[in-house]
Design an enzyme around this catalytic site. Structure first.
Site, PDB file in Angstrom:
ATOM      1  N   CYS A 240      -3.245   1.342   7.030  1.00 50.25           N
ATOM      2  CA  CYS A 240      -3.539   0.650   8.287  1.00 50.25           C
ATOM      3  C   CYS A 240      -4.154   1.603   9.299  1.00 50.25           C
ATOM      4  CB  CYS A 240      -2.264   0.041   8.830  1.00 50.25           C
ATOM      5  SG  CYS A 240      -0.920   1.220   8.841  1.00 50.25           S
TER       6      CYS A 240
ATOM      7  N   GLU B 239       4.807  -4.346  12.130  1.00 40.24           N
ATOM      8  CA  GLU B 239       3.845  -3.244  11.957  1.00 40.24           C
ATOM      9  C   GLU B 239       2.646  -3.837  11.237  1.00 40.24           C
ATOM     10  OE1 GLU B 239       4.250  -0.241  13.106  1.00 40.24           O
ATOM     11  OE2 GLU B 239       6.338  -0.392  13.701  1.00 40.24           O
TER      12      GLU B 239
ATOM     13  N   ASN C  82       0.789  -1.241   0.000  1.00 36.11           N
ATOM     14  CA  ASN C  82       0.000   0.000   0.000  1.00 36.11           C
ATOM     15  C   ASN C  82       0.816   1.283   0.000  1.00 36.11           C
ATOM     16  OD1 ASN C  82       0.708  -0.581   2.676  1.00 36.11           O
ATOM     17  ND2 ASN C  82      -1.074   0.478   3.495  1.00 36.11           N
TER      18      ASN C  82
HETATM   19  N1  LIG Z   1       1.241  -0.968  10.793  1.00 35.48           N
HETATM   20  C1  LIG Z   1       1.720  -0.448   9.700  1.00 35.48           C
HETATM   21  O1  LIG Z   1       2.581   0.405   9.718  1.00 35.48           O
HETATM   22  C2  LIG Z   1       1.212  -0.903   8.355  1.00 35.48           C
HETATM   23  C3  LIG Z   1       1.554  -0.166   7.226  1.00 35.48           C
HETATM   24  C4  LIG Z   1       1.096  -0.589   5.980  1.00 35.48           C
HETATM   25  C5  LIG Z   1       0.322  -1.738   5.867  1.00 35.48           C
HETATM   26  N2  LIG Z   1       0.007  -2.434   6.976  1.00 35.48           N
HETATM   27  C6  LIG Z   1      -0.842  -3.629   6.876  1.00 35.48           C
HETATM   28  O2  LIG Z   1      -0.511  -4.385   5.712  1.00 35.48           O
HETATM   29  C7  LIG Z   1      -1.638  -5.091   5.236  1.00 35.48           C
HETATM   30  C8  LIG Z   1      -1.827  -4.873   3.761  1.00 35.48           C
HETATM   31  O3  LIG Z   1      -0.686  -5.184   3.052  1.00 35.48           O
HETATM   32  P1  LIG Z   1      -0.502  -6.583   2.286  1.00 35.48           P
HETATM   33  O4  LIG Z   1      -1.815  -7.064   1.781  1.00 35.48           O
HETATM   34  O5  LIG Z   1       0.623  -6.404   1.335  1.00 35.48           O
HETATM   35  O6  LIG Z   1      -0.079  -7.500   3.504  1.00 35.48           O
HETATM   36  P2  LIG Z   1       0.433  -9.014   3.486  1.00 35.48           P
HETATM   37  O7  LIG Z   1       0.619  -9.426   4.897  1.00 35.48           O
HETATM   38  O8  LIG Z   1      -0.383  -9.854   2.611  1.00 35.48           O
HETATM   39  O9  LIG Z   1       1.858  -8.900   2.763  1.00 35.48           O
HETATM   40  C9  LIG Z   1       2.865  -8.069   3.265  1.00 35.48           C
HETATM   41  C10 LIG Z   1       4.218  -8.645   2.871  1.00 35.48           C
HETATM   42  O10 LIG Z   1       4.417  -9.861   3.565  1.00 35.48           O
HETATM   43  C11 LIG Z   1       4.727 -10.900   2.644  1.00 35.48           C
HETATM   44  N3  LIG Z   1       4.212 -12.131   3.241  1.00 35.48           N
HETATM   45  C12 LIG Z   1       2.945 -12.611   3.193  1.00 35.48           C
HETATM   46  N4  LIG Z   1       2.860 -13.761   3.901  1.00 35.48           N
HETATM   47  C13 LIG Z   1       4.109 -13.994   4.402  1.00 35.48           C
HETATM   48  C14 LIG Z   1       4.677 -15.034   5.208  1.00 35.48           C
HETATM   49  N5  LIG Z   1       3.949 -16.062   5.643  1.00 35.48           N
HETATM   50  N6  LIG Z   1       5.980 -14.950   5.532  1.00 35.48           N
HETATM   51  C15 LIG Z   1       6.724 -13.894   5.132  1.00 35.48           C
HETATM   52  N7  LIG Z   1       6.256 -12.917   4.338  1.00 35.48           N
HETATM   53  C16 LIG Z   1       4.954 -12.955   3.991  1.00 35.48           C
HETATM   54  C17 LIG Z   1       4.058 -10.452   1.365  1.00 35.48           C
HETATM   55  O11 LIG Z   1       4.611 -11.083   0.232  1.00 35.48           O
HETATM   56  C18 LIG Z   1       4.331  -8.964   1.392  1.00 35.48           C
HETATM   57  O12 LIG Z   1       5.646  -8.661   0.977  1.00 35.48           O
HETATM   58  C19 LIG Z   1      -2.805  -4.535   6.037  1.00 35.48           C
HETATM   59  O13 LIG Z   1      -3.151  -5.452   7.044  1.00 35.48           O
HETATM   60  C20 LIG Z   1      -2.245  -3.260   6.636  1.00 35.48           C
HETATM   61  O14 LIG Z   1      -2.858  -2.825   7.809  1.00 35.48           O
HETATM   62  C21 LIG Z   1       0.434  -2.055   8.213  1.00 35.48           C
HETATM   63  O1  LIG Z   2      -0.789   1.559   6.030  1.00 40.26           O
HETATM   64  C1  LIG Z   2      -0.357   2.021   7.087  1.00 40.26           C
HETATM   65  C2  LIG Z   2       0.837   2.862   7.029  1.00 40.26           C
HETATM   66  O2  LIG Z   2       1.440   3.053   8.262  1.00 40.26           O
HETATM   67  C3  LIG Z   2       0.502   4.124   6.390  1.00 40.26           C
HETATM   68  S1  LIG Z   2       1.859   5.092   6.309  1.00 40.26           S
HETATM   69  O3  LIG Z   2       2.647   4.676   5.164  1.00 40.26           O
HETATM   70  O4  LIG Z   2       2.692   5.014   7.458  1.00 40.26           O
HETATM   71  O5  LIG Z   2       1.306   6.434   6.180  1.00 40.26           O
END
Ligand SMILES: NC(=O)c1ccc[n+]([C@@H]2O[C@H](COP(=O)([O-])OP(=O)(O)OC[C@H]3O[C@@H](n4cnc5c(N)ncnc54)[C@H](O)[C@@H]3O)[C@@H](O)[C@H]2O)c1
Ligand SMILES: O=C[C@H](O)CS(=O)(=O)O
Length: 491
Positions: free
Chosen positions: A293, A259, A164
């Site tokens: 997120c 995160e 994202n």
């Molecule tokens: N807290 C934060 O700062 C933050 C920021 C951005 C996104 N997010 C979260 O990310 C999610 C959306 O992103 P997404 O759909 O790409 O997430 P995702 O968990 O599907 O994938 C994230 C990354 O992890 C890898 N991955 C997936 N399964 C794995 C495993 N079993 N072992 C190791 N790597 C693995 C993916 O290939 C990708 O590179 C949402 O839940 C969002 O809230 C959190």
């Molecule tokens: O998706 C959640 C991320 O923390 C947003 S941000 O990139 O930090 O703004």
């Protein structure tokens, strides 16, 4: 924007990007096509890594870390040059990201500008990695001893990023890892690998040791091989809670920073500036198509202003411009894929079938889900209790502030919350009682400052990001105790 150094061939008039291992672009497994998320047009072919490639990347990073240690000043110079590199290519990077992610131009400008600042902050922090003087002499019997602690780099760090905010979040992994004196192997999300390759090309052009960063592309399988590799000292992961749990389970005694997701609550109390709260929340619930997120997902509005808030909010939402993310006026673009949009649409329909009232949106065209507003929701509906990660917001009425705090806390997650009020007493209560890593007052939960300790409690993760804090996580603390007794003194 093409990452020339990362290109290993051409195919169908498109670049074929290799893996970046040991300072060069190398062939991986059969390349996968990455498409423009709005038009569907092909953008580039990108190789994925095999298990052997993961081994090669870790060995190369380890060699580079051992053979070419960087002084704090060298790290500072490298990362500040990279920050300048980002700023100089701002528009090109924005255009690339708009195509790769489908995020509207206006949101993407913010991502690139924040990436510049995050890189610069990491550069500055590289010169401030201190330690601590420990008052060992304050314990009776240890009067002739002095103690201090120093921070030392870990070695090879694993970085795994989501789709994202692929550019900014890659900076939040790579920059502190390098600032701390480590080497890093990074795996971007399979939907959005190009911007990470471009970023790494920029870092390489800025003159640091190319072997300090390795890029291996692929999905969960490649991530799993990274977890199984004993060469990593630390894992810095951003992504879903489900993947985060696997990472925690798969890394044994090694340290992790996770995160993860959220279902961000935002409370609007009757003493707040309602018009401003509406303006901010209506923008922040739908920016990046809700795929942040900390996106505004659950709105809790005080009863005396509920009707006015809802009316103004829905009016505002109807004015949002939905469509082509390349248009600087667009507010809401496509989600990352049609499949993800279908999933969110299904959750909305399910909520409506369970009694929720649809005030706006709910319809879908391909990967574009219209900005959707629901009221009369219940805590057990997926759109409330799970992370919706889509342009969907729920609005719920509350009578007392206690009730609002309880509803906001009724979640497995705890990343950030928002609160609109002018009352300092309420602000301080919320600061103490809301079970969230961050509270944003008189702005939405979606605000993130790249220099503060950012991270969640409960199901939102472990550890804190933001260059200063990530550097702490990515270094070991070595304690030194020196006995200063002089010869003959204690005989
Ligand atoms: N807290 C934060 O700062 C933050 C920021 C951005 C996104 N997010 C979260 O990310 C999610 C959306 O992103 P997404 O759909 O790409 O997430 P995702 O968990 O599907 O994938 C994230 C990354 O992890 C890898 N991955 C997936 N399964 C794995 C495993 N079993 N072992 C190791 N790597 C693995 C993916 O290939 C990708 O590179 C949402 O839940 C969002 O809230 C959190
Ligand atoms: O998706 C959640 C991320 O923390 C947003 S941000 O990139 O930090 O703004």
């Amino acid at each position: 924007m093409i990452a020339e150094r990362m290109t290993i061939a051409g195919r169908d008039g498109l670049p074929v990007y290799g893996l970046w291992i040991d300072g060069k672009a190398v062939e991986g497994a059969e390349p996968v096509l990455v498409r423009n998320k709005f038009t569907g047009e092909p953008m580039a072919w990108v190789c994925t890594a095999s298990r052997e490639d993961v081994d090669r990347a870790v060995s190369a990073a380890e060699r580079s870390f051992r053979s070419r240690p960087l002084s704090p000043f060298e790290r500072y110079e490298w990362l500040s040059a990279a920050a300048t590199w980002i700023r100089a290519r701002r528009e090109e990077l924005v255009n690339l990201l708009v195509d790769e992610v489908g995020k509207p131009h206006k949101d993407t400008v913010v991502e690139v500008d924040r990436a510049y600042h995050a890189m610069l902050l990491a550069a500055e922090e590289a010169k401030r990695i201190g330690g601590e003087v420990l008052p060992v002499d304050s314990i009776p019997g240890s009067e002739r001893k002095m103690g201090f602690a120093i921070r030392v780099p870990l070695g090879v760090v694993a970085g795994i990023t989501p789709f994202n905010y692929p550019f900014l979040l890659a900076v939040h992994k790579i920059a502190p890892a390098l600032a701390a004196g480590n080497a890093i192997v990074i795996k971007p999300a399979p939907q959005t690998p190009i911007s990470t390759l471009v970023l790494v090309q920029g870092l390489v052009e800025c003159g640091g040791p190319p072997g300090h960063i390795q890029v291996i592309q692929g999905g969960a399988e490649v991530g799993q091989w990274m977890l199984e590799h004993p060469g990593f000292r630390f894992y810095t992961f951003t992504g879903s809670a489900r993947a985060g749990e696997r990472i925690k389970a798969g890394t044994g005694l090694r340290r992790v920073a996770l995160e993860l997701g959220n279902s961000s609550p935002n409370i609007v109390h009757s003493d707040a500036d309602v018009v401003r709260a509406v303006r901010i929340c209506a923008a922040r619930a739908f920016s990046a198509a809700g795929q942040a997120c900390i996106s505004v997902q659950r709105l809790y509005v005080h009863a005396p202003i509920f009707d006015e808030f809802v009316e103004r909010f829905v009016e505002r939402v109807r004015d949002l411009k939905v469509g082509d993310p390349r248009d600087p006026k667009t507010d809401v673009g496509p989600m990352i894929s049609e499949q993800d949009a279908v999933r969110a649409e299904t959750w909305v329909r399910e909520a409506v079938a369970q009694g929720a009232r649809l005030l706006a949106g709910g319809t879908r065209d391909g990967a574009i889900l219209e900005p959707t507003v629901l009221t009369d929701v219940r805590p057990e509906m997926k759109v409330v209790c799970e992370e919706v990660f889509a342009p969907v917001v729920t609005i719920t009425k509350y009578n007392t502030f206690d009730e609002a705090l309880a509803m906001a806390n009724d979640s497995p997650y705890g990343l950030q919350a928002g609160l609109f009020t002018r009352d300092v007493g309420r602000i301080m209560r919320a600061a103490r009682e809301l079970q969230y890593g961050g509270l944003i007052v008189n702005d939405a939960s979606t605000y993130r400052s790249d220099l503060v300790p950012y991270g969640g409690v409960k199901g939102s993760g472990i550890g804190r990001e933001g260059p200063k804090y990530a550097i702490e996580e990515m270094t070991d603390l070595h304690v030194v105790i020196v006995d200063l007794t002089e010869e003959g003194e204690d005989r």
